[in-house]
Design an enzyme around this catalytic site. Sequence first.
Site, PDB file in Angstrom:
ATOM      1  N   HIS A  32      -0.530  -8.004   8.840  1.00  0.00           N
ATOM      2  CA  HIS A  32      -0.126  -6.598   8.694  1.00  0.00           C
ATOM      3  C   HIS A  32      -0.861  -5.790   9.759  1.00  0.00           C
ATOM      4  CE1 HIS A  32       0.929  -2.687   7.234  1.00  0.00           C
ATOM      5  NE2 HIS A  32      -0.352  -2.367   7.124  1.00  0.00           N
ATOM      6  N   ASP A  83       6.132  -3.389   5.664  1.00  0.00           N
ATOM      7  CA  ASP A  83       6.720  -3.790   6.953  1.00  0.00           C
ATOM      8  C   ASP A  83       8.139  -4.330   6.728  1.00  0.00           C
ATOM      9  OD1 ASP A  83       4.065  -3.453   8.251  1.00  0.00           O
ATOM     10  OD2 ASP A  83       3.558  -5.100   6.924  1.00  0.00           O
TER      11      ASP A  83
HETATM   12  P1  NAD Z   1      -7.649   7.029   0.947  1.00  0.00           P
HETATM   13  O1  NAD Z   1      -8.816   7.164   1.844  1.00  0.00           O
HETATM   14  O2  NAD Z   1      -6.815   8.215   0.589  1.00  0.00           O
HETATM   15  O3  NAD Z   1      -8.139   6.390  -0.441  1.00  0.00           O
HETATM   16  C1  NAD Z   1      -8.987   5.291  -0.500  1.00  0.00           C
HETATM   17  C2  NAD Z   1      -9.762   5.422  -1.787  1.00  0.00           C
HETATM   18  O4  NAD Z   1     -10.529   4.236  -1.933  1.00  0.00           O
HETATM   19  C3  NAD Z   1     -10.756   6.597  -1.796  1.00  0.00           C
HETATM   20  O5  NAD Z   1     -10.515   7.391  -2.939  1.00  0.00           O
HETATM   21  C4  NAD Z   1     -12.112   5.909  -1.842  1.00  0.00           C
HETATM   22  O6  NAD Z   1     -13.055   6.640  -2.606  1.00  0.00           O
HETATM   23  C5  NAD Z   1     -11.752   4.594  -2.515  1.00  0.00           C
HETATM   24  N1  NAD Z   1     -12.734   3.523  -2.317  1.00  0.00           N
HETATM   25  C6  NAD Z   1     -13.485   3.250  -1.207  1.00  0.00           C
HETATM   26  N2  NAD Z   1     -14.312   2.224  -1.449  1.00  0.00           N
HETATM   27  C7  NAD Z   1     -14.055   1.802  -2.702  1.00  0.00           C
HETATM   28  C8  NAD Z   1     -14.573   0.784  -3.516  1.00  0.00           C
HETATM   29  N3  NAD Z   1     -15.563  -0.017  -3.088  1.00  0.00           N
HETATM   30  N4  NAD Z   1     -14.089   0.642  -4.771  1.00  0.00           N
HETATM   31  C9  NAD Z   1     -13.125   1.449  -5.226  1.00  0.00           C
HETATM   32  N5  NAD Z   1     -12.579   2.453  -4.510  1.00  0.00           N
HETATM   33  C10 NAD Z   1     -13.040   2.621  -3.254  1.00  0.00           C
HETATM   34  O7  NAD Z   1      -6.752   5.872   1.563  1.00  0.00           O
HETATM   35  P2  NAD Z   1      -5.224   5.512   1.245  1.00  0.00           P
HETATM   36  O8  NAD Z   1      -4.352   6.318   2.118  1.00  0.00           O
HETATM   37  O9  NAD Z   1      -5.015   5.541  -0.235  1.00  0.00           O
HETATM   38  O10 NAD Z   1      -5.161   4.025   1.805  1.00  0.00           O
HETATM   39  C11 NAD Z   1      -5.906   2.990   1.216  1.00  0.00           C
HETATM   40  C12 NAD Z   1      -5.887   1.753   2.092  1.00  0.00           C
HETATM   41  O11 NAD Z   1      -4.575   1.230   2.214  1.00  0.00           O
HETATM   42  C13 NAD Z   1      -6.356   1.974   3.535  1.00  0.00           C
HETATM   43  O12 NAD Z   1      -7.154   0.872   3.909  1.00  0.00           O
HETATM   44  C14 NAD Z   1      -5.064   1.965   4.316  1.00  0.00           C
HETATM   45  O13 NAD Z   1      -5.283   1.602   5.673  1.00  0.00           O
HETATM   46  C15 NAD Z   1      -4.313   0.911   3.574  1.00  0.00           C
HETATM   47  N6  NAD Z   1      -2.857   0.869   3.785  1.00  0.00           N
HETATM   48  C16 NAD Z   1      -2.277  -0.372   3.795  1.00  0.00           C
HETATM   49  C17 NAD Z   1      -0.915  -0.490   3.957  1.00  0.00           C
HETATM   50  C18 NAD Z   1      -0.240  -1.833   3.961  1.00  0.00           C
HETATM   51  O14 NAD Z   1       0.970  -1.871   4.241  1.00  0.00           O
HETATM   52  N7  NAD Z   1      -0.892  -2.951   3.696  1.00  0.00           N
HETATM   53  C19 NAD Z   1      -0.141   0.678   4.110  1.00  0.00           C
HETATM   54  C20 NAD Z   1      -0.754   1.917   4.075  1.00  0.00           C
HETATM   55  C21 NAD Z   1      -2.128   1.997   3.915  1.00  0.00           C
HETATM   56  C1  LMR Z   2       0.647   1.367   7.557  1.00  0.00           C
HETATM   57  O1  LMR Z   2       1.214   0.317   7.895  1.00  0.00           O
HETATM   58  O2  LMR Z   2       1.270   2.420   7.342  1.00  0.00           O
HETATM   59  C2  LMR Z   2      -0.843   1.386   7.451  1.00  0.00           C
HETATM   60  O3  LMR Z   2      -1.353   0.090   7.335  1.00  0.00           O
HETATM   61  C3  LMR Z   2      -1.421   2.121   8.629  1.00  0.00           C
HETATM   62  C4  LMR Z   2      -2.910   2.285   8.552  1.00  0.00           C
HETATM   63  O4  LMR Z   2      -3.560   1.985   9.579  1.00  0.00           O
HETATM   64  O5  LMR Z   2      -3.427   2.716   7.510  1.00  0.00           O
END
Ligand code: NAD
Ligand code: LMR
Length: 329
Positions: free
Chosen positions: A188, A160
């Site tokens: 967030h 962000d």
């Molecule tokens: P994704 O679905 O591609 O990958 C998530 C992975 O986590 C999968 O491979 C899944 O098998 C694994 N997983 C699920 N449960 C698990 C566990 N108990 N132990 C270990 N691994 C586990 O998702 P992504 O695109 O890589 O995003 C991951 C997370 O990050 C999501 O929650 C998304 O919303 C979040 N995110 C946060 C921000 C931020 O700014 N804070 C930004 C983008 C995404």
């Molecule tokens: C982001 O800020 O891009 C993510 O947290 C969005 C989402 O919901 O995975």
Amino acid sequence: MTQAPVNVTVTGAAGQIGYALLFRIASGQLLGQNTPVKLRLLEIPQAVKAAEGTALELEDGAFPLLAGVDIFDDAKQAFEGVNVALLVGARPRTKGMERGDLLEANGGIFKPQGEAINAGAADDVKVLVVGNPANTNALIAQSHAPDVPAERFTAMTRLDHNRALAQLAKKLGVTVSDIKKMTIWGNHSATQYPDIFHAEAAGRNAAEAVNDQQWIENEFIPRVAKRGAEIIEARGASSAASAANAAIDHIYDWVNGTPEGDWVSMGVPSDGSYGVPEGLISSFPVTCKDGKYEIVQGLEIDEFSRGRIDASVRELSEERDAVKQLGLV
Ligand code: NAD
Ligand code: LMR
């Protein structure tokens, strides 16, 4: 190599953020060019094979700083000796899921991971939670790691922060490095408050340089706060490379320090600063030095900013109440 390898555990290693993150860690961008790393990847059993495939590619990168890759489907093993824990894997919200269901499903992930960190982490462990809802997942993990200092649990709002830098730089026709002292307050989520009233752009107060309250309220703030949804709409998947980039920035600055005259945004346990209830993991402006962060003190918060901060903090309190009711914290 000048020192012993640092153990970096990445959960959700086979996911899309994991794929964008691991190669940058291996190349030295997480901790610096003098620090060898050992990667410890945690996945659910069904995704271990995919993580093994990524490990083959990591080998093919021939990274001089990469001292090894181990893959686990057991949290206790994955967090044994961990120095830097990147908690990326989380349960995404799927159709028909209520907010409470999402928090409960994530409790099933972050409670045992907090316990595993408590049991096996190195004394200097630093934890960054990326998986959403990041602030509350961090709170769950932290509350199950009573022997780890609470301030070691942080949540990612650096994406962000970076989004806000980019939008403001574009508006003012300056570079992102011309902008200092950007702040993200709160959660967030779409309630977050990107604050440019304390920011500087090429040495001037950024809000004065913009001189357009309409743009700040109706364009800048919603653009940054809803950027995650905009990316999902455009890409058909949530942000991955930019999220990995922000995770690298967060840990790099925490370990190596922030530059004089600037600060960054991190979701950290509140000490009561700026009226944020103690213990909530909320985003603040922080400076980092010698591997520690401090919340920037003494900023004047006007009525507009107060209302925005309070709204996001209220949401965090509600999330904390919900996970309390579920017995997760
Ligand atoms: P994704 O679905 O591609 O990958 C998530 C992975 O986590 C999968 O491979 C899944 O098998 C694994 N997983 C699920 N449960 C698990 C566990 N108990 N132990 C270990 N691994 C586990 O998702 P992504 O695109 O890589 O995003 C991951 C997370 O990050 C999501 O929650 C998304 O919303 C979040 N995110 C946060 C921000 C931020 O700014 N804070 C930004 C983008 C995404
Ligand atoms: C982001 O800020 O891009 C993510 O947290 C969005 C989402 O919901 O995975």
